[in-house]
Design a protein around this motif. Structure first.
Motif, PDB file in Angstrom:
ATOM      1  N   ASP A   1      -0.853  53.292  67.872  1.00 51.75           N
ATOM      2  CA  ASP A   1      -2.242  53.420  67.285  1.00 51.75           C
ATOM      3  C   ASP A   1      -3.414  53.807  68.256  1.00 51.75           C
ATOM      4  N   GLN A   2      -3.677  55.023  68.271  1.00 52.54           N
ATOM      5  CA  GLN A   2      -4.772  55.631  69.254  1.00 52.54           C
ATOM      6  C   GLN A   2      -6.135  55.654  68.922  1.00 52.54           C
ATOM      7  N   LYS A   3      -6.312  55.036  67.500  1.00 54.22           N
ATOM      8  CA  LYS A   3      -7.489  55.075  66.996  1.00 54.22           C
ATOM      9  C   LYS A   3      -8.604  54.135  67.778  1.00 54.22           C
TER      10      LYS A   3
ATOM     11  N   GLY B   1      -9.447  51.280  66.740  1.00 49.10           N
ATOM     12  CA  GLY B   1     -10.118  50.240  65.685  1.00 49.10           C
ATOM     13  C   GLY B   1      -9.893  49.073  65.770  1.00 49.10           C
TER      14      GLY B   1
ATOM     15  N   SER C   1      -2.407  50.654  71.194  1.00 49.12           N
ATOM     16  CA  SER C   1      -2.128  52.209  71.491  1.00 49.12           C
ATOM     17  C   SER C   1      -0.852  52.141  72.398  1.00 49.12           C
TER      18      SER C   1
END
Length: 383
Positions: free
Chosen positions: A100-102, A104, A95
């Protein structure tokens, strides 16, 4: 009576708060050390202790909060807590570095895990839950996608072919397979029957005789030995540890030898100490170091004989050993990327007692470890 019960509850609550405060301080220190060891630049998160018995760790990007469960800390060894912490730091890397803010567990997450040396078992989705931890314990750290990794290993073996074109083609196919299944050399190393075990000395200083035992294990038992440390959350102390890394068989034998020598040092000194005059502390150290020196001399002699007998051995065996050594180099570097050597200070010893210990050490006979469930007799060879 009611007042006393209330006071007891208040006292327990204060103790729990003090323990959690100590754990948070240690987790902050571990975070800083992981970032330093793996050269990762991250802002420290807001750390908190949760009381979930199911979710063992979590990362919340918008509040920058990294949580670790008190259940995890109390019910499992600290090394497991560190792996869950690393799993959450990998989410933080996704993040805050990769954007990448997912939150996952895709390609970016696996890349982050490789960056900070997260064990493959803790790279899975939901590896920070109690269910996943139970699965990991049952599997005992077996590598994922084993059939793919076996194919890759066969291709790497073909890569050693004398036919230059065939070798290049095999190595290219191996690389393609790894990329196709989102695997890395790290997975290959971990699948190569290499393992890592920790011996907790329960001491805050590494005794000199343990340093000598470590040297013996490193030199004669086919393992890499690292001196490290491990936090004890119950006592809020940091203990010195001996880390053994190598093939499963070598690590098992080296660990057996460690406990064998510890037992022999204790038992033989106990039977010998009544004959000693003067400073008992120096005498005990002298006898222990002498005994270990004698045992080491015996091992060196046996190794020399073994090397002479195997001079006519085939080249394939030597090649396999070199390959394992190369894999072990990667395996160690993943866990301890910034190693340094230290020197042992000079010590005062009693020469006579040292010589007696040395003579006794040459007569020690290490018996092979038995199957689990059988009694292990750690006995020296009879004089």
């Amino acid at each position: 009576m009611h007042m006393q019960s209330k006071l007891e509850k208040e006292k327990m609550k204060n103790i729990a708060m003090q323990m959690e405060s100590a754990w948070l301080s240690q987790l902050a220190a571990e975070f800083d050390n992981i970032c330093y060891q793996y050269t990762v630049q991250l802002r420290p998160p807001i750390l908190q202790i949760s009381h979930s018995t199911r979710v063992l760790g979590s990362w919340t990007a918008h509040s920058r909060t990294l949580s670790i469960s008190s259940y995890l800390i109390l019910q499992h060894p600290w090394r497991i807590t560190l792996q869950v912490l690393k799993h959450e730091i990998a989410h933080q890397i996704c993040s805050e570095i990769y954007g990448d803010q997912k939150n996952g567990h895709g390609e970016g997450f696996k890349k982050a895990c490789s960056l900070i040396g997260v064990d493959h078992s803790f790279q899975r989705a939901a590896a920070d839950t109690v269910e996943a931890l139970s699965t990991w314990q049952k599997e005992d750290g077996k590598a994922p996608q084993q059939h793919i990794l076996d194919k890759v290993k066969k291709l790497f073996a073909l890569g050693q072919s004398g036919n230059e074109h065939e070798a290049a083609l095999a190595l290219q196919k191996a690389g393609n397979l790894l990329r196709q299944h989102n695997l890395s050399m790290a997975h290959l190393v971990q699948s190569n029957d290499l393992t890592h075990t920790t011996i907790d000395t329960k001491k805050q200083r590494m005794a000199v005789h343990l340093k000598v035992i470590s040297s013996i294990l490193d030199g004669y038992f086919g393992v890499r030995v690292i001196h490290a440390s491990q936090y004890d959350p119950y006592r809020n102390k940091i203990h010195k540890t001996i880390e053994l890394m190598g093939t499963r068989e070598n690590v098992a034998i080296a660990e057996h030898c460690y406990y064998f020598l510890e037992e022999r040092l204790h038992t033989l000194w106990k039977s010998h100490q009544g004959k000693i005059l003067g400073d008992r502390r120096i005498a005990k150290k002298s006898y222990s170091l002498g005994l270990l020196a004698g045992f080491k001399e015996k091992l060196a002699s046996e190794k020399k004989v073994s090397a002479t007998q195997s001079e006519s051995g085939d080249a394939s065996t030597e090649k396999a050993l070199l390959k394992t050594e190369g894999m072990l180099d990667v395996f160690v570097a993943q866990r301890f990327p910034r190693l340094r050597t230290t020197k042992t200070k000079k010590m005062h010893i009693n020469p006579d007692v040292y010589r007696k210990g040395c003579a006794r050490g040459k007569k020690l006979h290490l018996r092979q470890p038995m199957d689990s469930g059988q009694e292990q007799l750690l006995l020296p060879q009879r004089d």
